[in-house]
Design a protein around this motif. Sequence first.
Motif, PDB file in Angstrom:
ATOM      1  N   TRP A 249     -43.938  57.467  24.735  1.00  0.00           N
ATOM      2  CA  TRP A 249     -43.050  56.639  25.547  1.00  0.00           C
ATOM      3  C   TRP A 249     -43.110  55.171  25.136  1.00  0.00           C
ATOM      4  N   SER A 250     -44.299  54.669  24.831  1.00  0.00           N
ATOM      5  CA  SER A 250     -44.400  53.275  24.398  1.00  0.00           C
ATOM      6  C   SER A 250     -43.765  53.094  23.028  1.00  0.00           C
ATOM      7  N   GLY A 251     -43.871  54.116  22.168  1.00  0.00           N
ATOM      8  CA  GLY A 251     -43.234  54.043  20.859  1.00  0.00           C
ATOM      9  C   GLY A 251     -41.723  53.938  20.979  1.00  0.00           C
ATOM     10  N   SER A 252     -41.134  54.763  21.818  1.00  0.00           N
ATOM     11  CA  SER A 252     -39.681  54.712  22.007  1.00  0.00           C
ATOM     12  C   SER A 252     -39.263  53.401  22.651  1.00  0.00           C
ATOM     13  N   LEU A 253     -40.048  52.934  23.634  1.00  0.00           N
ATOM     14  CA  LEU A 253     -39.732  51.668  24.303  1.00  0.00           C
ATOM     15  C   LEU A 253     -39.806  50.500  23.326  1.00  0.00           C
ATOM     16  N   SER A 254     -40.767  50.553  22.411  1.00  0.00           N
ATOM     17  CA  SER A 254     -40.934  49.453  21.460  1.00  0.00           C
ATOM     18  C   SER A 254     -39.705  49.295  20.576  1.00  0.00           C
ATOM     19  N   LEU A 255     -39.074  50.399  20.207  1.00  0.00           N
ATOM     20  CA  LEU A 255     -37.884  50.326  19.375  1.00  0.00           C
ATOM     21  C   LEU A 255     -36.743  49.638  20.111  1.00  0.00           C
ATOM     22  N   VAL A 256     -36.624  49.921  21.397  1.00  0.00           N
ATOM     23  CA  VAL A 256     -35.591  49.275  22.213  1.00  0.00           C
ATOM     24  C   VAL A 256     -35.897  47.788  22.375  1.00  0.00           C
ATOM     25  N   ILE A 257     -37.165  47.475  22.643  1.00  0.00           N
ATOM     26  CA  ILE A 257     -37.552  46.075  22.831  1.00  0.00           C
ATOM     27  C   ILE A 257     -37.326  45.279  21.552  1.00  0.00           C
ATOM     28  N   TYR A 258     -37.657  45.865  20.416  1.00  0.00           N
ATOM     29  CA  TYR A 258     -37.440  45.146  19.158  1.00  0.00           C
ATOM     30  C   TYR A 258     -35.954  44.868  18.950  1.00  0.00           C
ATOM     31  N   LEU A 259     -35.106  45.846  19.224  1.00  0.00           N
ATOM     32  CA  LEU A 259     -33.671  45.662  19.033  1.00  0.00           C
ATOM     33  C   LEU A 259     -33.140  44.570  19.955  1.00  0.00           C
ATOM     34  N   ILE A 260     -33.607  44.563  21.207  1.00  0.00           N
ATOM     35  CA  ILE A 260     -33.192  43.515  22.150  1.00  0.00           C
ATOM     36  C   ILE A 260     -33.685  42.149  21.670  1.00  0.00           C
ATOM     37  N   SER A 261     -34.928  42.102  21.225  1.00  0.00           N
ATOM     38  CA  SER A 261     -35.500  40.839  20.756  1.00  0.00           C
ATOM     39  C   SER A 261     -34.740  40.315  19.543  1.00  0.00           C
ATOM     40  N   LEU A 262     -34.439  41.201  18.609  1.00  0.00           N
ATOM     41  CA  LEU A 262     -33.700  40.796  17.416  1.00  0.00           C
ATOM     42  C   LEU A 262     -32.343  40.211  17.797  1.00  0.00           C
ATOM     43  N   THR A 263     -31.652  40.876  18.717  1.00  0.00           N
ATOM     44  CA  THR A 263     -30.351  40.379  19.176  1.00  0.00           C
ATOM     45  C   THR A 263     -30.495  39.015  19.837  1.00  0.00           C
ATOM     46  N   TRP A 264     -31.518  38.876  20.666  1.00  0.00           N
ATOM     47  CA  TRP A 264     -31.775  37.619  21.377  1.00  0.00           C
ATOM     48  C   TRP A 264     -32.035  36.480  20.390  1.00  0.00           C
ATOM     49  N   TYR A 265     -32.869  36.728  19.397  1.00  0.00           N
ATOM     50  CA  TYR A 265     -33.193  35.680  18.434  1.00  0.00           C
ATOM     51  C   TYR A 265     -31.974  35.297  17.596  1.00  0.00           C
ATOM     52  N   LEU A 266     -31.170  36.284  17.239  1.00  0.00           N
ATOM     53  CA  LEU A 266     -29.974  35.983  16.453  1.00  0.00           C
ATOM     54  C   LEU A 266     -28.991  35.131  17.243  1.00  0.00           C
ATOM     55  N   ILE A 267     -28.850  35.440  18.526  1.00  0.00           N
ATOM     56  CA  ILE A 267     -27.960  34.634  19.382  1.00  0.00           C
ATOM     57  C   ILE A 267     -28.485  33.206  19.494  1.00  0.00           C
ATOM     58  N   ARG A 268     -29.778  33.070  19.697  1.00  0.00           N
ATOM     59  CA  ARG A 268     -30.367  31.735  19.831  1.00  0.00           C
ATOM     60  C   ARG A 268     -30.304  30.968  18.510  1.00  0.00           C
ATOM     61  N   GLN A 269     -30.461  31.660  17.404  1.00  0.00           N
ATOM     62  CA  GLN A 269     -30.321  30.981  16.110  1.00  0.00           C
ATOM     63  C   GLN A 269     -28.913  30.432  15.930  1.00  0.00           C
ATOM     64  N   GLN A 270     -27.935  31.180  16.404  1.00  0.00           N
ATOM     65  CA  GLN A 270     -26.564  30.719  16.295  1.00  0.00           C
ATOM     66  C   GLN A 270     -26.330  29.446  17.105  1.00  0.00           C
ATOM     67  N   ARG A 271     -27.113  29.317  18.175  1.00  0.00           N
ATOM     68  CA  ARG A 271     -27.030  28.115  19.010  1.00  0.00           C
ATOM     69  C   ARG A 271     -28.025  27.038  18.577  1.00  0.00           C
ATOM     70  N   LYS A 272     -28.641  27.239  17.392  1.00  0.00           N
ATOM     71  CA  LYS A 272     -29.533  26.263  16.754  1.00  0.00           C
ATOM     72  C   LYS A 272     -30.880  26.111  17.454  1.00  0.00           C
ATOM     73  N   TYR A 273     -31.292  27.120  18.210  1.00  0.00           N
ATOM     74  CA  TYR A 273     -32.645  27.113  18.749  1.00  0.00           C
ATOM     75  C   TYR A 273     -33.613  27.549  17.652  1.00  0.00           C
ATOM     76  N   ILE A 274     -34.830  27.044  17.705  1.00  0.00           N
ATOM     77  CA  ILE A 274     -35.844  27.394  16.716  1.00  0.00           C
ATOM     78  C   ILE A 274     -36.959  28.167  17.419  1.00  0.00           C
ATOM     79  N   ASP A 275     -36.962  29.473  17.258  1.00  0.00           N
ATOM     80  CA  ASP A 275     -37.992  30.318  17.860  1.00  0.00           C
ATOM     81  C   ASP A 275     -39.138  30.596  16.903  1.00  0.00           C
ATOM     82  N   PHE A 276     -38.888  30.432  15.610  1.00  0.00           N
ATOM     83  CA  PHE A 276     -39.912  30.675  14.608  1.00  0.00           C
ATOM     84  C   PHE A 276     -40.152  29.376  13.834  1.00  0.00           C
ATOM     85  N   PRO A 277     -41.389  28.833  13.915  1.00  0.00           N
ATOM     86  CA  PRO A 277     -41.668  27.551  13.265  1.00  0.00           C
ATOM     87  C   PRO A 277     -41.429  27.553  11.764  1.00  0.00           C
ATOM     88  N   SER A 278     -41.482  28.738  11.132  1.00  0.00           N
ATOM     89  CA  SER A 278     -41.299  28.778   9.685  1.00  0.00           C
ATOM     90  C   SER A 278     -40.435  29.972   9.309  1.00  0.00           C
TER      91      SER A 278
END
Length: 733
Positions: A595-624
Amino acid sequence: MEEFRRRNTGIPRNYEKLPSKDQNENGENNKTYKAMAYKPTRPGINKYIDLLREHQDITIPIFFTLLSFWTRFYLISYSNIVVWDEFASHYIKREFYFDVHPPLGKMLVGLAGLLAGYDGSFEFKSGEVYPDNVNYTWMRIFLSSFGAWMVPLAYFTAIELDYSQQSAILVTLFVLLDTAYICISRFILLDSMLLLFTFTTVFCLTKFHNERKNPFSVDWWIWLTLTGTSIGCVSSVKWVGLFATALVGLYTIEDLWNKFGDLSMPKIVCCQHWLARIGCLIILPITVYMLTFVIHFAILIHSGPGDAQMSSLFQASLIGNDFDQNPLELAYGSKITLKNMGYGGGLLHSHVQTYPSGSEQQQVTCYHHKDSNNDWIVKKPREVAWSEDDEIEFVKNGDSIRLFHASTGRNLHSHMIAAPVTTSLWEVSCYGNETIGDQNDYWVIEVVDDLYEKDLQTVRSLTTRIRFRHINIGCYLRADNAVLPQWGFKQIEVTCDKSNNTKDAYTHWNIERHWNDKLPPGPKAKYRSKFIHDFWHLNVAMYTSNNALVPDPDKEDILASTPDQWPLLKVGLRMCSWADDVVKFYLLGNPVVWWSGSLSLVIYLISLTWYLIRQQRKYIDFPSNAQWDHFLYIGKVCGIGWLLHYLPFCIMGRVTYLHHYFPALYFSILMVGFLFDHFTVYLAGKTRHIVFGTCYFLVFAVFWFFKDIAFGMDYPAIEISNRKWLSTWNIVD
């Protein structure tokens, strides 16, 4: 960020930062992170603890490896019956057999039997008790060792993926304490080998990735070569291993594409990279795969139950068949068997059962096993005066003949009625008898060629390729591996093809067996088919048989499951009889792991989408950029790796079982470890320890609660009814 820097610079976690000359007295503006700038936070309590701590990169995997062997070997001989698909006899007896899987795994099973002193006499029928002379315990131990090595590989892979040690331990525990991995590894099955080679492929790929800045170094070549060898091995156990090959392939395509776009790289260097990948990741795996078949053919030199899947010439080279007794040339009155020369082709066959629709006449099929229903007698048309007592007369190219089924006394027949499966072609049936019939029983024999003779007027056993043209319709007798439903016993459909394609191998036939008391045996078979032809023929037969493993709507398969049930662990699988007095095993994963394995795949996909949206708005979530690249790299290895091993089962038509999900599960486990690192990186040390410690305890506690279903239970299943967390688990009822 401090924790991230510590993990990525190799700084031990029990060290604290000291002021350096780059800092002011408040510790500001420090840009130097070196191990020399750290000191121990507390002295060693005990020199042995300090020693273990100093060599933890070795002691931790050794500790988990020992635990892994214990979980895989514990009570391994508890059940003395054949569980599920345990099998190991043909390689011992050196009998040629046919299987839907490539030979490497089966050969290793045969090696286990050889080392255990197994003589090949026991047939491994599911549910049978092992006799005293079969050391099944040693054979299970040999195969279980493959499952045991998965655990340290998981640890080292997590380290190579740049996980923290806490996260690497979490990944290792998930593999160590998953009850499904434990259970499947304890028997004489192929799955532990498939999983191990999947693990080695991912490990070698990550090692090679980490050498990307040292191209053409010794280590770079070693890990590139080992990656190719590993994908060759995993594909040689089961074709599911091709999904791991696809993962390496996608990684390589991206890598080479990036190098192609690097204008600073000399063209000669770019070409060297291409040649290295072609040699190590294409030619080497194919060589490994083909080598397993070379060994397979070299070992299985006796006639066995898989003969009919191969060409007649290949069978002629096997010890124990009687093809050398075949009369050389076909004559009227001869009894023969006809082998279809298309890849995966069987023997022309008929039986008393009739078609449920169409003409409702007697069925004609292709069958991959030898029995008397494959025997046909070559006769002249009824209008021609002929008796079996007449002098011998040989069949010539262009003759009209009648094929008389020896067992049922009916004639091979066709008419303009649609075939039952391939409705665009005509049905082939058996009709009438010696006196009743019509022109639709007659076929013109056409010689295509002969493998060794230039004379194409006569028809010879084994070597002459022939076609049968229906005298009235003009269609050709054909068998192209279309599978009949259950009413046709899942045998191959035989049709009459309206097109005249002389190159269509599925309309080509040869005489495999030939009996005629009036004719002497031909010269001893000196023919041996070519390896490439046999290799290709066997692989097509494997492909055809795999495609034939489709769910039967007329028959309930209580062991089968569907891919949508796997990620949420909706089903388990009973691996043996469920009687109260039998040691029972239930193939079910650790719920925390799945169950945690399946949940992790969903969380990663949500996180990736979130970071891409924030990058488009010029937020910096990753220092490098390196941290962002690492985030994407994990997504490619774990996320795409999971998709490649899971999605194909959603679209393929074959019947599926829970164990088909096991390779995909590993990638979701790796994703869990990464996300724990990703989301706990800013937590204080104690809090982080508590989070990981809780997870460690939880996965162990659930494993302990479910351990009996993996180690075996000799008591009534009703006693574990409290383990039935989901109504779909058939543990009890």
